[in-house]
Scaffold this motif. Structure first.
Motif, PDB file in Angstrom:
ATOM      1  N   THR A   1       0.831  -1.207   0.000  1.00 49.33           N
ATOM      2  CA  THR A   1       0.000   0.000   0.000  1.00 49.33           C
ATOM      3  C   THR A   1       0.863   1.254   0.000  1.00 49.33           C
ATOM      4  O   THR A   1       2.075   1.214   0.261  1.00 49.33           O
ATOM      5  CB  THR A   1      -0.917   0.044   1.234  1.00 49.33           C
ATOM      6  N   ALA A   2       0.207   2.383  -0.263  1.00 54.30           N
ATOM      7  CA  ALA A   2       0.897   3.670  -0.215  1.00 54.30           C
ATOM      8  C   ALA A   2       1.447   3.936   1.180  1.00 54.30           C
ATOM      9  O   ALA A   2       2.549   4.484   1.340  1.00 54.30           O
ATOM     10  CB  ALA A   2      -0.056   4.789  -0.635  1.00 54.30           C
ATOM     11  N   GLU A   3       0.710   3.544   2.200  1.00 52.94           N
ATOM     12  CA  GLU A   3       1.167   3.772   3.573  1.00 52.94           C
ATOM     13  C   GLU A   3       2.407   2.931   3.883  1.00 52.94           C
ATOM     14  O   GLU A   3       3.290   3.383   4.620  1.00 52.94           O
ATOM     15  CB  GLU A   3       0.051   3.453   4.562  1.00 52.94           C
ATOM     16  N   ASP A   4       2.500   1.720   3.320  1.00 50.65           N
ATOM     17  CA  ASP A   4       3.704   0.895   3.513  1.00 50.65           C
ATOM     18  C   ASP A   4       4.937   1.619   2.985  1.00 50.65           C
ATOM     19  O   ASP A   4       5.991   1.637   3.637  1.00 50.65           O
ATOM     20  CB  ASP A   4       3.559  -0.448   2.790  1.00 50.65           C
TER      21      ASP A   4
ATOM     22  N   LEU B   1       0.151   3.697  -5.674  1.00 44.50           N
ATOM     23  CA  LEU B   1       0.883   3.871  -4.419  1.00 44.50           C
ATOM     24  C   LEU B   1       0.972   5.342  -4.014  1.00 44.50           C
ATOM     25  O   LEU B   1       1.704   5.686  -3.085  1.00 44.50           O
ATOM     26  CB  LEU B   1       2.299   3.288  -4.558  1.00 44.50           C
ATOM     27  N   ASP B   2       0.211   6.190  -4.694  1.00 44.41           N
ATOM     28  CA  ASP B   2       0.179   7.627  -4.410  1.00 44.41           C
ATOM     29  C   ASP B   2       1.581   8.226  -4.453  1.00 44.41           C
ATOM     30  O   ASP B   2       2.006   8.954  -3.546  1.00 44.41           O
ATOM     31  CB  ASP B   2      -0.472   7.896  -3.050  1.00 44.41           C
ATOM     32  N   MET B   3       2.309   7.896  -5.521  1.00 39.47           N
ATOM     33  CA  MET B   3       3.644   8.444  -5.760  1.00 39.47           C
ATOM     34  C   MET B   3       3.621   9.229  -7.078  1.00 39.47           C
ATOM     35  O   MET B   3       2.924   8.845  -8.007  1.00 39.47           O
ATOM     36  CB  MET B   3       4.690   7.319  -5.851  1.00 39.47           C
TER      37      MET B   3
ATOM     38  N   GLU C   1       5.806  12.642   3.128  1.00 35.64           N
ATOM     39  CA  GLU C   1       4.399  12.432   2.796  1.00 35.64           C
ATOM     40  C   GLU C   1       3.999  13.008   1.436  1.00 35.64           C
ATOM     41  O   GLU C   1       3.043  12.536   0.822  1.00 35.64           O
ATOM     42  CB  GLU C   1       3.500  13.053   3.882  1.00 35.64           C
ATOM     43  N   VAL C   2       4.682  14.029   0.980  1.00 40.29           N
ATOM     44  CA  VAL C   2       4.373  14.616  -0.330  1.00 40.29           C
ATOM     45  C   VAL C   2       4.683  13.576  -1.417  1.00 40.29           C
ATOM     46  O   VAL C   2       5.790  13.031  -1.434  1.00 40.29           O
ATOM     47  CB  VAL C   2       5.209  15.891  -0.565  1.00 40.29           C
ATOM     48  N   PRO C   3       3.740  13.277  -2.303  1.00 41.98           N
ATOM     49  CA  PRO C   3       3.936  12.201  -3.294  1.00 41.98           C
ATOM     50  C   PRO C   3       5.236  12.297  -4.082  1.00 41.98           C
ATOM     51  O   PRO C   3       5.906  11.285  -4.311  1.00 41.98           O
ATOM     52  CB  PRO C   3       2.714  12.339  -4.198  1.00 41.98           C
ATOM     53  N   GLU C   4       5.633  13.503  -4.510  1.00 42.69           N
ATOM     54  CA  GLU C   4       6.885  13.654  -5.257  1.00 42.69           C
ATOM     55  C   GLU C   4       8.100  13.370  -4.382  1.00 42.69           C
ATOM     56  O   GLU C   4       9.104  12.803  -4.856  1.00 42.69           O
ATOM     57  CB  GLU C   4       6.975  15.079  -5.828  1.00 42.69           C
TER      58      GLU C   4
ATOM     59  N   ARG D   1      12.621  10.312  -2.223  1.00 43.97           N
ATOM     60  CA  ARG D   1      13.260   9.729  -1.043  1.00 43.97           C
ATOM     61  C   ARG D   1      13.564   8.249  -1.268  1.00 43.97           C
ATOM     62  O   ARG D   1      14.616   7.753  -0.851  1.00 43.97           O
ATOM     63  CB  ARG D   1      12.349   9.910   0.167  1.00 43.97           C
ATOM     64  N   LEU D   2      12.652   7.543  -1.946  1.00 42.53           N
ATOM     65  CA  LEU D   2      12.880   6.124  -2.210  1.00 42.53           C
ATOM     66  C   LEU D   2      14.052   5.946  -3.169  1.00 42.53           C
ATOM     67  O   LEU D   2      14.910   5.078  -2.964  1.00 42.53           O
ATOM     68  CB  LEU D   2      11.615   5.493  -2.779  1.00 42.53           C
TER      69      LEU D   2
END
Length: 281
Positions: free
Chosen positions: A92-95, A199-201, A224-227, A232-233
């Motif tokens: 999930t996006a939260e993961d 995944l809201d990215m 938390e900001v999608p971009e 960060r990943l």
């Protein structure tokens, strides 16, 4: 519908069965009865293979605008249910955000997940993992908890005992590999962009440098900001590559099958299962 659903539930060879039906009271009742009958006499864990996708009761297949609407509706449902919940192990996006909220030694949690997922034998202590990555046991212990918290890692028996990557963890590593490769090439495929949307990215090149400079920090604007989640990943992947030589292309995952509960554990589980059957609906 009743015959179709029962036939699919009995198909022992299928990993997953899908069915599209009009959303009516009759259809819902038939599905409920079929699943209830199946559970009463067979393996309770296997009925999850059946995934039913509902379309509006008044759908007119001869109307092109309605066909287009239903096609979009099904695409979204299938993507979120089968793709994310089944194929991607409920990623999930939260993961992804929980994973990215780690501060401190950049890239260690990704390197730790990689080492565990590709190890020929499951690790049984934080000391072994710390020695493998040349870091402190405290740093490893903290990140094991975070990896387990977002479902990328499971620890059989508690603590660091027999740490292994979950399906979600292996898929997440594969996703990181695709993300790294395509962003490096400067060309993002439609498939990757679709997964990122789920995944809201979002991808913004200017966010990458900002993420690299702030990777040792944490906070809502950074995680938390999608971009920034994407930046960060990617920065985390780069850090793991540079310090620990992590290579996310064609990852040689090792899947450890089976769990040895011991004779006493097997007997205890059998006794509990027999007792709990009295409370099955």
């Amino acid at each position: 519908m009743d015959k179709d659903v029962r036939t699919m539930l009995l198909d022992a060879e299928a990993d997953i069965c899908t069915y599209v039906a009009r959303d009516t009271i009759k259809a819902r009742r038939l599905l409920s009865e079929a699943i209830k009958d199946f559970k009463s006499g067979r393996d309770l864990a296997r009925s999850h293979r059946l995934r039913v996708f509902w379309i509006p009761e008044g759908f007119d297949a001869d109307d092109e605008s309605q066909r287009n609407f239903v096609a979009e509706l099904l695409e979204e449902q299938v993507s979120r249910d089968i793709l994310m919940n089944v194929v991607f192990g409920n990623l999930t996006a939260e993961d992804v955000r929980f994973f990215g909220r780690t501060s401190g030694l950049a890239g260690l949690h990704l390197a730790l997940l990689f080492v565990i997922s590709t190890a020929s034998e499951e690790f049984s202590s934080t000391r072994d993992l710390a020695e493998e990555l040349q870091v402190s046991q405290g740093a490893v212990r903290e990140r094991l908890i975070r990896l387990a918290g977002c479902g990328l890692l499971r620890q059989f028996g508690g603590g660091a005992t027999r740490a292994g990557a979950t399906l979600k963890g292996r898929v997440f590593l594969d996703f990181c590999g695709v993300l790294r490769r395509e962003i490096s090439s400067g060309s993002l495929s439609a498939e990757l962009l679709h997964l990122m949307r789920l995944l809201d990215m979002r991808y913004a090149p200017s966010a990458l440098k900002f993420a690299r400079d702030s990777l040792h920090l944490a906070g809502p604007a950074l995680t938390e900001v999608p971009e920034m989640v994407t930046g960060r990943l990617v920065s985390t992947i780069e850090a793991a590559e540079e310090r620990w030589g992590v290579d996310l292309q064609d990852i040689p995952h090792v899947i450890h099958e089976g769990r040895d509960w011991g004779l006493a554990g097997d007997e205890l589980a059998r006794r509990f299962r027999e007792e709990s059957r009295r409370y099955d609906p």
